[in-house]
Motif scaffolding. Structure first.
Motif, PDB file in Angstrom:
ATOM      1  N   GLY A  71      16.593  20.874  33.739  1.00  0.00           N
ATOM      2  CA  GLY A  71      17.846  21.345  34.319  1.00  0.00           C
ATOM      3  C   GLY A  71      18.030  22.827  34.084  1.00  0.00           C
ATOM      4  N   THR A  72      19.260  23.217  33.792  1.00  0.00           N
ATOM      5  CA  THR A  72      19.559  24.620  33.526  1.00  0.00           C
ATOM      6  C   THR A  72      19.437  24.916  32.034  1.00  0.00           C
ATOM      7  N   VAL A  73      19.435  26.192  31.711  1.00  0.00           N
ATOM      8  CA  VAL A  73      19.421  26.601  30.306  1.00  0.00           C
ATOM      9  C   VAL A  73      20.634  26.001  29.593  1.00  0.00           C
ATOM     10  N   ARG A  74      21.780  26.100  30.221  1.00  0.00           N
ATOM     11  CA  ARG A  74      23.018  25.560  29.634  1.00  0.00           C
ATOM     12  C   ARG A  74      22.868  24.060  29.333  1.00  0.00           C
ATOM     13  N   GLU A  75      22.307  23.298  30.287  1.00  0.00           N
ATOM     14  CA  GLU A  75      22.116  21.857  30.096  1.00  0.00           C
ATOM     15  C   GLU A  75      21.111  21.565  28.988  1.00  0.00           C
ATOM     16  N   ALA A  76      20.058  22.362  28.906  1.00  0.00           N
ATOM     17  CA  ALA A  76      19.054  22.167  27.850  1.00  0.00           C
ATOM     18  C   ALA A  76      19.668  22.422  26.479  1.00  0.00           C
ATOM     19  N   ILE A  77      20.476  23.469  26.366  1.00  0.00           N
ATOM     20  CA  ILE A  77      21.123  23.777  25.082  1.00  0.00           C
ATOM     21  C   ILE A  77      22.106  22.669  24.710  1.00  0.00           C
ATOM     22  N   GLN A  78      22.862  22.178  25.684  1.00  0.00           N
ATOM     23  CA  GLN A  78      23.804  21.077  25.411  1.00  0.00           C
ATOM     24  C   GLN A  78      23.064  19.820  24.962  1.00  0.00           C
ATOM     25  N   ALA A  79      21.932  19.518  25.599  1.00  0.00           N
ATOM     26  CA  ALA A  79      21.136  18.351  25.207  1.00  0.00           C
ATOM     27  C   ALA A  79      20.619  18.518  23.784  1.00  0.00           C
ATOM     28  N   TRP A  80      20.167  19.716  23.439  1.00  0.00           N
ATOM     29  CA  TRP A  80      19.668  20.002  22.098  1.00  0.00           C
ATOM     30  C   TRP A  80      20.790  19.862  21.072  1.00  0.00           C
ATOM     31  N   GLN A  81      21.949  20.440  21.382  1.00  0.00           N
ATOM     32  CA  GLN A  81      23.074  20.377  20.456  1.00  0.00           C
ATOM     33  C   GLN A  81      23.556  18.937  20.252  1.00  0.00           C
ATOM     34  N   SER A  82      23.338  18.093  21.250  1.00  0.00           N
ATOM     35  CA  SER A  82      23.725  16.676  21.161  1.00  0.00           C
ATOM     36  C   SER A  82      22.642  15.814  20.529  1.00  0.00           C
ATOM     37  N   GLY A  83      21.515  16.426  20.141  1.00  0.00           N
ATOM     38  CA  GLY A  83      20.423  15.685  19.529  1.00  0.00           C
ATOM     39  C   GLY A  83      19.601  14.871  20.513  1.00  0.00           C
ATOM     40  N   LYS A  84      19.649  15.246  21.798  1.00  0.00           N
ATOM     41  CA  LYS A  84      18.958  14.468  22.822  1.00  0.00           C
ATOM     42  C   LYS A  84      17.560  14.960  23.145  1.00  0.00           C
ATOM     43  N   LEU A  85      17.125  16.073  22.561  1.00  0.00           N
ATOM     44  CA  LEU A  85      15.767  16.553  22.806  1.00  0.00           C
ATOM     45  C   LEU A  85      14.888  16.174  21.624  1.00  0.00           C
ATOM     46  N   PRO A  86      13.722  15.588  21.897  1.00  0.00           N
ATOM     47  CA  PRO A  86      12.852  15.168  20.797  1.00  0.00           C
ATOM     48  C   PRO A  86      12.202  16.367  20.110  1.00  0.00           C
TER      49      PRO A  86
END
Length: 121
Positions: free
Chosen positions: A91-106
């Protein structure tokens, strides 16, 4: 904390996550403490310049890289520089950062399509 996302252009937080860590045209860095966004060109040897992407990011004081995928050599070089890597960003940079902050990126895993050769990024 300085978070870097390989990107497809100069769109900042609204830019798309780049598909190939070492060969993206730009890297977008977001500072979680200040909210500052910095976009810089990929001037690594992959793009006709000097140095490897991991070296450039270490020089830019990046703490974490959020990317779609990357090869094992790039992963090793980032880890050697003390940079945490999370894969699966999209997705976007913003979405990737939000996913990371939510613990959703492995945690980092070398991309399966890059396992068959020793590839810098």
């Amino acid at each position: 904390m300085r978070v870097c996302v390989p990107t497809a252009g100069g769109g900042g937080l609204d830019d798309r996550v780049g598909e190939h860590f070492g060969r993206v045209p730009t890297y977008t860095i977001y500072d979680t403490d200040t909210g500052e966004v910095e976009v810089f060109e990929n001037v690594s040897e992959h793009m006709g310049g000097a140095g490897l992407p991991a070296e450039l990011l270490a020089q830019s004081r990046v703490d974490v890289v959020l990317c779609s995928g990357l090869g094992r050599r790039a992963l090793a070089l980032l880890n050697e520089s003390g940079i945490e890597v999370c894969t699966g960003a999209s997705g976007t940079v913003r979405e990737a950062i939000q996913a990371w902050q939510s613990g959703k990126l492995p945690g980092a895993e070398a991309c399966a399509r890059h396992l068959f050769h020793d590839h810098g990024g």
